[in-house]
Design an enzyme around this catalytic site. Structure first.
Site, PDB file in Angstrom:
ATOM      1  N   ASP A 198       0.900  -1.082  -0.160  1.00  0.00           N
ATOM      2  CA  ASP A 198      -0.563  -0.237   0.039  1.00  0.00           C
ATOM      3  C   ASP A 198       0.934   1.404   0.087  1.00  0.00           C
ATOM      4  O   ASP A 198       1.633   1.341   0.663  1.00  0.00           O
ATOM      5  CB  ASP A 198      -0.735   0.080   1.091  1.00  0.00           C
ATOM      6  N   ASN A 206      -1.643  12.769  -3.599  1.00  0.00           N
ATOM      7  CA  ASN A 206      -2.944  13.722  -4.031  1.00  0.00           C
ATOM      8  C   ASN A 206      -2.993  15.007  -3.445  1.00  0.00           C
ATOM      9  O   ASN A 206      -3.523  16.142  -4.929  1.00  0.00           O
ATOM     10  CB  ASN A 206      -3.899  12.531  -3.876  1.00  0.00           C
ATOM     11  N   HIS A 211      -3.900  14.792  -8.594  1.00  0.00           N
ATOM     12  CA  HIS A 211      -4.608  13.392  -9.095  1.00  0.00           C
ATOM     13  C   HIS A 211      -4.270  12.571 -10.342  1.00  0.00           C
ATOM     14  O   HIS A 211      -3.984  11.910  -9.962  1.00  0.00           O
ATOM     15  CB  HIS A 211      -6.219  13.627  -9.400  1.00  0.00           C
ATOM     16  N   ASP A 215      -1.634   9.608 -10.378  1.00  0.00           N
ATOM     17  CA  ASP A 215      -1.942   8.775 -11.201  1.00  0.00           C
ATOM     18  C   ASP A 215      -0.480   8.235 -11.418  1.00  0.00           C
ATOM     19  O   ASP A 215      -0.274   6.846 -11.807  1.00  0.00           O
ATOM     20  CB  ASP A 215      -2.743   9.247 -12.848  1.00  0.00           C
ATOM     21  N   GLU A 241      -4.461   2.497  -4.280  1.00  0.00           N
ATOM     22  CA  GLU A 241      -3.342   1.959  -4.163  1.00  0.00           C
ATOM     23  C   GLU A 241      -3.064   1.228  -3.531  1.00  0.00           C
ATOM     24  O   GLU A 241      -1.611   1.917  -3.119  1.00  0.00           O
ATOM     25  CB  GLU A 241      -2.815   3.739  -3.982  1.00  0.00           C
TER      26      GLU A 241
HETATM   27  P1  GH3 Z   1      -2.050   5.480   4.029  1.00  0.00           P
HETATM   28  O1  GH3 Z   1      -0.424   5.956   4.490  1.00  0.00           O
HETATM   29  O2  GH3 Z   1      -2.369   5.280   5.799  1.00  0.00           O
HETATM   30  O3  GH3 Z   1      -2.268   4.116   3.608  1.00  0.00           O
HETATM   31  O4  GH3 Z   1      -2.566   6.467   3.701  1.00  0.00           O
HETATM   32  P2  GH3 Z   1      -2.942   6.813   2.276  1.00  0.00           P
HETATM   33  O5  GH3 Z   1      -3.302   8.297   2.390  1.00  0.00           O
HETATM   34  O6  GH3 Z   1      -1.992   5.877   1.406  1.00  0.00           O
HETATM   35  O7  GH3 Z   1      -4.174   5.977   2.525  1.00  0.00           O
HETATM   36  P3  GH3 Z   1      -6.207   6.862   2.397  1.00  0.00           P
HETATM   37  O8  GH3 Z   1      -6.904   5.293   2.549  1.00  0.00           O
HETATM   38  O9  GH3 Z   1      -6.624   7.764   3.055  1.00  0.00           O
HETATM   39  O10 GH3 Z   1      -6.090   7.260   1.140  1.00  0.00           O
HETATM   40  C1  GH3 Z   1      -5.873   6.225  -0.141  1.00  0.00           C
HETATM   41  C2  GH3 Z   1      -5.734   7.491  -1.271  1.00  0.00           C
HETATM   42  O11 GH3 Z   1      -5.533   6.981  -2.220  1.00  0.00           O
HETATM   43  C3  GH3 Z   1      -7.173   8.148  -1.426  1.00  0.00           C
HETATM   44  C4  GH3 Z   1      -7.563   7.967  -2.942  1.00  0.00           C
HETATM   45  O12 GH3 Z   1      -7.537   9.682  -3.542  1.00  0.00           O
HETATM   46  C5  GH3 Z   1      -5.954   7.718  -3.697  1.00  0.00           C
HETATM   47  N1  GH3 Z   1      -6.573   6.697  -5.419  1.00  0.00           N
HETATM   48  C6  GH3 Z   1      -7.083   5.798  -5.004  1.00  0.00           C
HETATM   49  N2  GH3 Z   1      -6.961   5.428  -6.838  1.00  0.00           N
HETATM   50  C7  GH3 Z   1      -6.140   6.607  -7.395  1.00  0.00           C
HETATM   51  C8  GH3 Z   1      -5.999   6.524  -8.521  1.00  0.00           C
HETATM   52  O13 GH3 Z   1      -6.241   5.996  -9.595  1.00  0.00           O
HETATM   53  N3  GH3 Z   1      -5.225   7.889  -8.363  1.00  0.00           N
HETATM   54  C9  GH3 Z   1      -5.248   8.252  -8.101  1.00  0.00           C
HETATM   55  N4  GH3 Z   1      -4.600   9.823  -7.950  1.00  0.00           N
HETATM   56  N5  GH3 Z   1      -5.528   8.475  -6.638  1.00  0.00           N
HETATM   57  C10 GH3 Z   1      -5.642   7.262  -6.506  1.00  0.00           C
HETATM   58 MG    MG Z   2      -1.937   3.913   1.186  1.00  0.00          MG
HETATM   59 MG    MG Z   3      -5.645   1.876   1.413  1.00  0.00          MG
END
Ligand code: GH3
Ligand code: MG
Ligand code: MG
Ligand code: MG
Length: 334
Positions: A198, A206, A211, A215, A241
């Protein structure tokens, strides 16, 4: 016999004709006629030789005499019909002195497409070869269309199982692979490790860089992890992610060592993190669990245990690998 000259301006499909005829004069007459009509022509002195030549280089049209030594026309026709069910079609024409109905019916039952009686008439031969050309041309077009459709459906199959952003296999492919994997563990008892990866503080990234930049990070991290794994390991976008690596034949300790190497590769990318994140560069945390013949909870429990280990890696400060059972309740950092 009237001799007609093929129309050189009409584009014609190339047609390879094979003559099977044991009588010298008939053979020469037929060969001359076929060549004069503009066809590529090969000649065999009996059915067996024709069969061997046809196997070496497939003919589009076979013109066969009935009575020949070693293998007669009927035998040749049957062999070609029973061998060619999945390849291109061969148009089979008898050229025989047998003009009675019984022979004609036998020939057609054996799989012949057409029947010409000797002495043949050149005009008649020409139009019958035109029929052969239509059949072969139609069949070739059908084959080309079929191949194109097949390529397209293979492409659709792959696309449905590939994550478009990172080009790694997606959850659908994972689900299918996991079914196979479960039966392997049951049957052969081979152990597997699951490594759930992760991206750390990705929301912060982001929020700060946008965003699209996020990506790009997903793409780079996916590529780095994928190319840092061993051959035989499998890697999927698990969602958002999160990525999942399946590591066959690895104990927890081996998997932890391997995944720590992978983690360092991601850190080495040096992708600058958002200022509000706890780490300076983009990193991943990894949770690992093992599935073996003694595992009782099945696939779901295996992945749940990897998720618990991942949570532990986050709690311990992120940018690290945790293995199931590493229960050290430290406060969550960052
Ligand atoms: P942690 O270290 O605890 O994992 O914190 P985190 O911020 O990584 O975790 P959180 O679950 O709060 O946020 C995950 C983020 O990943 C939020 C979401 O917008 C982003 N994300 C998920 N899929 C995509 C994608 O396809 N593209 C982009 N740019 N961002 C994405
Ligand atoms: Mg994360
Ligand atoms: Mg996550
Ligand atoms: Mg003969």
């Amino acid at each position: 016999m009237t001799q007609s000259i093929p129309n050189a301006t009409t584009p014609r499909e190339e047609l390879k004709v094979l003559i099977a005829e044991d009588d010298h004069n008939s053979r020469e007459g037929l060969e001359t006629a076929i060549r004069s009509l503009g066809y590529v022509c090969a000649v065999a002195h009996d059915g067996l030789q024709a069969w061997e030549m046809h196997q070496a280089e497939r003919a589009d049209v076979v013109l066969a005499d009935w009575k020949m030594p070693r293998l007669d026309g009927i035998g040749l026709c049957r062999r070609i019909r029973s061998s060619g069910s999945d390849g291109p079609y061969t148009h089979f024409i008898f050229v025989t002195g047998n003009s009675d109905k019984a022979h004609f019916l036998d020939a057609m039952h054996a799989g012949a497409d057409d029947y010409i009686t000797k002495p043949f008439d050149l005009d008649e031969l020409e139009v019958r070869l035109e029929v052969a050309r239509r059949v072969v041309t139609m069949q070739r077009r059908g084959d080309a269309k079929h191949s194109a459709l097949r390529r397209k459906s293979d492409g659709n199959f792959r696309a449905a199982r590939t994550d478009p952003l990172t080009a790694v296999p997606n959850r659908l492919e994972l689900t299918e692979d996991l079914e196979l994997l479960a039966s392997h563990v049951d049957r052969y008892g081979h152990p597997y490790s699951a490594a759930l990866c992760d991206i750390d503080s990705f929301k912060a990234y982001n929020d700060h860089f946008g965003h699209l930049a996020g990506d790009e990070v997903l793409r780079q991290v996916a590529h780095t992890v994928r190319t840092s794994l061993r051959q035989g390991d499998r890697f999927y976008r698990y969602g958002g992610e999160e990525f999942l690596a399946i590591l066959p034949e690895q104990s927890l300790a081996e998997a932890a060592l391997g995944m720590d190497r992978v983690r360092r590769q991601v850190e080495k990318l040096g992708l600058v993190q958002a200022p509000q994140a706890s780490l300076r560069v983009v990193t991943v945390s990894v949770g690992i669990s093992e599935l073996n013949k003694d595992s009782t909870g099945g696939i779901e429990d295996w992945l749940r245990r990897a998720d618990t280990a991942l949570y532990m890696a986050k709690s311990l400060g992120r940018n690290r690998v945790a293995v199931e059972g590493d229960v050290r309740p430290l406060p969550r950092v960052g």
